[in-house]
Design an enzyme around this catalytic site. Structure first.
Site, mmCIF file in Angstrom:
data_model
loop_
_atom_site.group_PDB
_atom_site.id
_atom_site.type_symbol
_atom_site.label_atom_id
_atom_site.label_comp_id
_atom_site.label_asym_id
_atom_site.label_seq_id
_atom_site.Cartn_x
_atom_site.Cartn_y
_atom_site.Cartn_z
ATOM 1 N N TRP A 147 0.821 -1.207 0.000
ATOM 2 C CA TRP A 147 0.000 0.000 0.000
ATOM 3 C C TRP A 147 0.861 1.265 0.000
ATOM 4 C CZ3 TRP A 147 -3.738 1.864 -2.135
ATOM 5 C CH2 TRP A 147 -4.579 2.861 -1.636
ATOM 6 N N LYS A 158 -4.054 0.580 9.101
ATOM 7 C CA LYS A 158 -5.375 0.213 9.636
ATOM 8 C C LYS A 158 -5.201 -0.741 10.816
ATOM 9 C CE LYS A 158 -7.605 0.958 5.167
ATOM 10 N NZ LYS A 158 -8.314 0.351 4.031
ATOM 11 N N GLY A 214 -10.096 3.569 3.204
ATOM 12 C CA GLY A 214 -11.217 3.232 2.330
ATOM 13 C C GLY A 214 -11.044 1.868 1.712
ATOM 14 N N ALA A 269 -4.589 -2.755 -3.147
ATOM 15 C CA ALA A 269 -3.442 -2.183 -3.852
ATOM 16 C C ALA A 269 -3.297 -2.693 -5.284
ATOM 17 C CB ALA A 269 -2.167 -2.461 -3.054
ATOM 18 N N LYS A 329 -13.120 -3.194 10.815
ATOM 19 C CA LYS A 329 -13.659 -4.111 9.798
ATOM 20 C C LYS A 329 -12.751 -5.325 9.579
ATOM 21 C CE LYS A 329 -10.488 -2.622 6.832
ATOM 22 N NZ LYS A 329 -9.510 -3.342 6.026
ATOM 23 N N ASP A 360 -15.130 -0.091 2.975
ATOM 24 C CA ASP A 360 -13.918 -0.851 3.299
ATOM 25 C C ASP A 360 -14.285 -2.246 3.785
ATOM 26 O OD1 ASP A 360 -11.250 -1.349 3.579
ATOM 27 O OD2 ASP A 360 -10.921 0.036 5.243
ATOM 28 N N THR A 373 -12.956 -5.758 2.111
ATOM 29 C CA THR A 373 -12.106 -6.631 2.921
ATOM 30 C C THR A 373 -12.767 -7.977 3.206
ATOM 31 O OG1 THR A 373 -11.243 -4.632 3.963
ATOM 32 C CG2 THR A 373 -10.672 -6.687 5.010
ATOM 33 N N ARG A 412 -6.097 -9.973 3.167
ATOM 34 C CA ARG A 412 -5.263 -10.757 4.071
ATOM 35 C C ARG A 412 -6.058 -11.243 5.279
ATOM 36 N NH1 ARG A 412 -1.574 -6.614 2.403
ATOM 37 N NH2 ARG A 412 -1.765 -5.381 4.292
ATOM 38 N N ASN A 413 -6.965 -10.405 5.786
ATOM 39 C CA ASN A 413 -7.735 -10.782 6.968
ATOM 40 C C ASN A 413 -8.749 -11.883 6.647
ATOM 41 O OD1 ASN A 413 -6.877 -8.784 9.210
ATOM 42 N ND2 ASN A 413 -7.136 -7.496 7.409
ATOM 43 N N GLU A 420 -3.666 -7.021 9.862
ATOM 44 C CA GLU A 420 -3.823 -6.146 11.029
ATOM 45 C C GLU A 420 -4.967 -6.587 11.944
ATOM 46 O OE1 GLU A 420 -2.044 -3.872 12.293
ATOM 47 O OE2 GLU A 420 -0.849 -2.862 10.774
#
Length: 334
Positions: free
Chosen positions: A14, A107, A135, A139, A190, A243, A247, A254-255, A280
């Protein structure tokens, strides 16, 4: 407006993407810790580790010397993970000029203090305007030239409008918002809901389940965000709902990936050891739980995710709990 010099701190996916966008509008120096990344960006205009297949603008200059990125900068953009944020910012402090704004891309929440990144900026660099760019921004899609929208949030309406022109680029639209707390928390909270959705997806849940988890997840995220000083409409916008949708549904998330791996019965240690980019949500989960408790906010979905992350139970064990979406009136917690 005179041309601003921008220093971007962090050569991950990012940070590199934002540096590439801004390079179309202003001179940018990107600091990366890894000398190989710096050489690759300068010589080949690529960052294959984090953005495979993407071509970076030739005007983007990378450096291994943080002073080189900071000392002439009119704006500093922080793109480092939450757990390294403070230590890197303390190094930035040695070289930054007075009153230079500092914008966070991160984040997450700081472990132990439970602080947001702009709160850390205010602690380490008092007097420097602090803001956040956040937001539904994946990437690789942005680097591929696909349309996206983001929010830049700061308390100062004059500075935020000037920075809006720095960050917006082509099909990357940037909106302004003065609700720093809400925008920042939307990006943090989130991530935990995305882990829940990933667990559901990994266990074979359907679209209805995913929609229910996202919607109920947004409700509990909004409750905590408002309790902490954010504004409810922010969580219905790009920094909140937007967002969260990206996500919770993207294969690039990734989450969500962490949730899907947890659904296979794997431990967090096993999952983290295979990921070279930070999820994160897992890092911030203890801080989120502590904040929810201190503000007296019920977060049943986040609580179930936290129990899986800590190994107290497994994904299958909380699966039925995650689907308890009609326990009471919709406007009430639970």
């Amino acid at each position: 407006m005179n041309e601003l010099n921008i220093g971007v701190i962090g050569g991950g996916s990012w940070g590199t993407t934002v540096a590439s966008l801004v390079a179309r509008n202003a001179p940018v120096t990107l600091w990366a810790r890894n000398p190989n990344t710096v050489n690759e960006i300068n010589e080949r205009h690529t960052n294959e580790t984090y953005l495979p297949g993407a071509t970076l603008p030739p005007s983007l200059h990378a450096t291994n010397d943080i002073a080189d990125a900071v000392c002439h900068a009119d704006v500093i953009v922080m793109g480092v993970p939450s757990q390294n944020f403070r230590s890197v910012l303390e190094t930035v402090r040695e070289h930054i000029r007075a009153w230079v704004p500092v914008i966070s891309l991160t984040k997450g929440l700081e472990k132990d203090t439970n602080l947001r990144m702009t709160q850390i900026i205010n602690e380490v660099l008092p007097g420097h305007p602090a803001g956040v760019l956040t937001g539904p921004n994946l990437a690789r899609e942005i680097m591929a030239g696909q349309a996206a929208a983001s929010v830049i949030a700061m308390d100062d309406p004059v500075i935020v409008r000037a920075l809006q022109n720095v960050f917006k680029s082509g099909l990357f639209r940037v909106y302004t918002n003065e609700d720093v707390i809400g925008c920042e928390l939307g990006g943090v909270l989130k991530n935990i809901i995305a882990i829940a959705v990933g667990m559901g997806d990994g266990l074979g849940a359907g679209d209805n389940t995913r929609a229910a988890l996202i919607t109920r997840g947004l409700a509990e995220v909004t409750r905590l965000g408002v309790a902490m000083g954010g504004r409810a409409p922010t969580f219905a916008g790009l920094a909140g709902m937007g967002d969260m949708i990206a996500t919770c549904t993207s294969t690039q998330s990734r989450n969500r990936h962490v949730g899907m791996e947890l659904a296979k019965g794997r431990t967090m240690d096993e999952i983290v050891n295979e990921m070279f980019m930070v999820a994160e949500g897992a890092k911030s989960a203890p801080a989120v739980m502590a904040l929810a408790e201190s503000h007296g906010v019920e977060m049943p979905i986040a609580t179930d995710v936290y129990r899986v992350l800590t190994g107290e139970t497994n994904a299958r064990g909380v699966y039925r709990g995650l689907l308890r979406v009609s326990a009471g009136a919709e406007s009430e917690p639970g």
